[in-house]
Design a protein around this motif. Structure first.
Motif, short mmCIF file in Angstrom:
data_model
loop_
_atom_site.label_atom_id
_atom_site.label_comp_id
_atom_site.label_asym_id
_atom_site.label_seq_id
_atom_site.Cartn_x
_atom_site.Cartn_y
_atom_site.Cartn_z
N SER A 1 19.67 -1.91 -4.15
CA SER A 1 18.27 -1.85 -3.70
C SER A 1 18.06 -0.93 -2.50
O SER A 1 17.04 -0.99 -1.83
CB SER A 1 17.78 -3.26 -3.35
OG SER A 1 17.83 -4.10 -4.48
N GLY A 2 19.06 -0.10 -2.20
CA GLY A 2 18.94 0.79 -1.05
C GLY A 2 19.66 0.27 0.19
O GLY A 2 19.33 0.64 1.30
N LEU B 1 15.39 -5.69 2.23
CA LEU B 1 14.85 -4.53 1.52
C LEU B 1 14.76 -4.86 0.03
O LEU B 1 15.74 -5.25 -0.59
CB LEU B 1 15.75 -3.31 1.72
CG LEU B 1 15.28 -2.01 1.06
CD1 LEU B 1 13.91 -1.58 1.58
CD2 LEU B 1 16.30 -0.89 1.26
N CYS B 2 13.57 -4.70 -0.52
CA CYS B 2 13.28 -5.05 -1.91
C CYS B 2 12.96 -3.79 -2.72
O CYS B 2 12.21 -2.94 -2.25
CB CYS B 2 12.10 -6.02 -1.94
SG CYS B 2 11.78 -6.76 -3.53
N SER C 1 20.35 1.18 -11.75
CA SER C 1 21.38 1.45 -10.76
C SER C 1 22.56 0.48 -10.90
O SER C 1 23.73 0.87 -10.76
CB SER C 1 20.77 1.34 -9.35
OG SER C 1 21.68 1.80 -8.39
N TYR C 2 22.26 -0.77 -11.19
CA TYR C 2 23.30 -1.80 -11.36
C TYR C 2 24.17 -1.47 -12.59
O TYR C 2 25.39 -1.66 -12.57
CB TYR C 2 22.65 -3.18 -11.52
CG TYR C 2 23.40 -4.32 -10.87
CD1 TYR C 2 24.73 -4.22 -10.49
CD2 TYR C 2 22.75 -5.55 -10.63
CE1 TYR C 2 25.40 -5.28 -9.90
CE2 TYR C 2 23.41 -6.61 -10.03
CZ TYR C 2 24.74 -6.47 -9.67
OH TYR C 2 25.39 -7.53 -9.09
N PHE D 1 9.99 -2.56 1.56
CA PHE D 1 10.05 -2.12 0.17
C PHE D 1 10.67 -0.73 0.08
O PHE D 1 10.28 0.18 0.81
CB PHE D 1 8.65 -2.10 -0.45
CG PHE D 1 8.04 -3.46 -0.59
CD1 PHE D 1 8.32 -4.27 -1.68
CD2 PHE D 1 7.18 -3.95 0.40
CE1 PHE D 1 7.76 -5.54 -1.79
CE2 PHE D 1 6.61 -5.21 0.29
CZ PHE D 1 6.90 -6.01 -0.81
N TYR D 2 11.60 -0.59 -0.84
CA TYR D 2 12.28 0.68 -1.09
C TYR D 2 11.25 1.78 -1.40
O TYR D 2 11.35 2.90 -0.90
CB TYR D 2 13.23 0.49 -2.28
CG TYR D 2 14.04 1.70 -2.65
CD1 TYR D 2 15.31 1.92 -2.09
CD2 TYR D 2 13.58 2.62 -3.60
CE1 TYR D 2 16.07 3.02 -2.47
CE2 TYR D 2 14.33 3.73 -3.97
CZ TYR D 2 15.58 3.92 -3.40
OH TYR D 2 16.33 5.01 -3.76
N GLU D 3 10.27 1.43 -2.21
CA GLU D 3 9.26 2.41 -2.62
C GLU D 3 8.42 2.90 -1.43
O GLU D 3 8.05 4.07 -1.38
CB GLU D 3 8.35 1.82 -3.71
CG GLU D 3 9.05 1.57 -5.04
CD GLU D 3 9.99 0.36 -5.04
OE1 GLU D 3 10.92 0.35 -5.88
OE2 GLU D 3 9.81 -0.55 -4.20
N ASP D 4 8.17 2.00 -0.47
CA ASP D 4 7.45 2.41 0.75
C ASP D 4 8.29 3.40 1.55
O ASP D 4 7.77 4.35 2.14
CB ASP D 4 7.13 1.19 1.63
CG ASP D 4 6.08 0.29 1.02
OD1 ASP D 4 5.46 0.69 0.01
OD2 ASP D 4 5.88 -0.82 1.55
N MET D 5 9.60 3.15 1.57
CA MET D 5 10.50 4.04 2.31
C MET D 5 10.55 5.43 1.67
O MET D 5 10.59 6.44 2.36
CB MET D 5 11.90 3.43 2.40
CG MET D 5 11.97 2.25 3.37
SD MET D 5 13.58 1.44 3.39
CE MET D 5 14.63 2.74 4.03
N LYS D 6 10.55 5.45 0.34
CA LYS D 6 10.54 6.74 -0.36
C LYS D 6 9.23 7.49 -0.11
O LYS D 6 9.21 8.71 0.00
CB LYS D 6 10.72 6.55 -1.88
CG LYS D 6 12.08 6.02 -2.31
CD LYS D 6 13.26 6.85 -1.88
CE LYS D 6 13.33 8.21 -2.52
NZ LYS D 6 14.57 8.94 -2.13
#
Length: 294
Positions: A49-50, A127-128, A137-138, A191-196
């Motif tokens: 999940s980052g 982090l989600c 990814s898994y 959230f991972y998507e927010d970080m991206k």
């Protein structure tokens, strides 16, 4: 149970009904009785999940943007709490020997996290990442880490993922149990998507949460050092230091793509429909909403 099924579970056991690596379970009492310190920082994620990304950012905040101080393998700077492989890998031992403040990595759900972290009111970061990208990814992680059984086809693996038949169990339960704690002042839910989408905004949020003052120079240094391209070529973050028996990067690199929406390249229309239906059932009544693309 046919032989392929028994082979699948060969290196796994269960803790409170959750699938876990047998090597970790052998010394589980060391994890349960782990003594936190009040200034510990916990980085918790569901696998894939980052985790490495957020870990490097947090360490850079603590090292005040000094890249030289980050020149050691990330699994030494930020030990993996429950990880244990005889004496070769021992997160608990590493953490006990570390000076404060310690940064602790874990994939544990709140129920399995050592109670001392809650008692000492340690700061925690969760982090989600959206479930579809996590599943992709898994799957690749299964292929490159020899302790894992053959995951079969991607769609076969997704079935196991939906049923929680992967280490750390159900993504749905894991994320929702952490989401329920989001209003706790000691937890920052990201959230991972927010970080991206806007890494600067999320880095500043992290700096504030950790009680530091953000400066433009510090934020710039962190963003530059923790881009996917930089981390993929950095031996201290790309896990190439680990021997092949732990992680075979000849299969593919540990840091693969680092994007949002890669699931579209893997899910068939039928599998996507099935997944969406299952997702809706599992997340019914939950206020946790994730984006599957940016």
């Amino acid at each position: 149970m046919d032989s392929s099924k028994s082979d699948y579970y060969e290196n796994f056991g269960r803790i409170q009904g959750i699938l876990m690596y047998k090597d970790f379970l052998k010394y589980w009492s060391d994890v349960e009785t782990f003594q936190a310190r009040p200034d510990d920082i916990v980085i918790a994620t569901y696998p894939k999940s980052g985790t490495t990304w957020i870990s490097e950012i947090v360490d850079m905040i603590y090292k005040e943007g000094d890249v030289e101080k980050c020149k050691d393998a990330i699994f030494n700077r930020i030990p993996f709490l429950e990880c244990r492989k005889e004496d070769m890998l021992n997160g608990v031992k590493q953490l006990k020997q570390m000076e404060s403040p310690r940064i602790v990595k874990t994939h544990l759900s709140p129920e399995l996290l050592p109670v001392s972290f809650w008692e000492k009111k340690c700061k925690m970061i969760y982090l989600c990442r959206n479930a579809k990208d996590v599943a992709v990814s898994y799957y690749y992680f299964f292929l490159m880490v020899p302790v894992h059984p053959n995951p079969g086809t991607f769609s076969e693996f997704v079935e196991k993922f939906m049923d929680g038949q992967v280490p750390y169990g159900s993504w749905y339960k894991h994320t929702q149990s952490w989401w329920e704690k989001r209003n706790d002042s000691q937890l920052l839910f990201l959230f991972y998507e927010d970080m991206k989408e806007d890494i600067r905004k999320e880095v500043i949020k992290l700096i504030h949460f950790l009680g530091r003052k953000p400066s433009e120079t510090l934020v710039d240094k962190i963003i530059q050092h923790t881009t996917f391209q930089e981390m993929k070529k950095n031996p201290f973050t790309n896990y190439t230091i680990l021997p092949e028996e732990f992680m075979n990067q000849k299969v593919h690199s540990f840091m693969r793509k680092g994007i949002s929406g890669d699931w579209k390249n893997h899910f068939t229309v039928a599998l996507n429909e099935k997944f969406d239906m299952h997702y809706e059932q599992q997340m019914k009544g939950s206020t946790l909403k994730l984006r599957t693309e940016i």
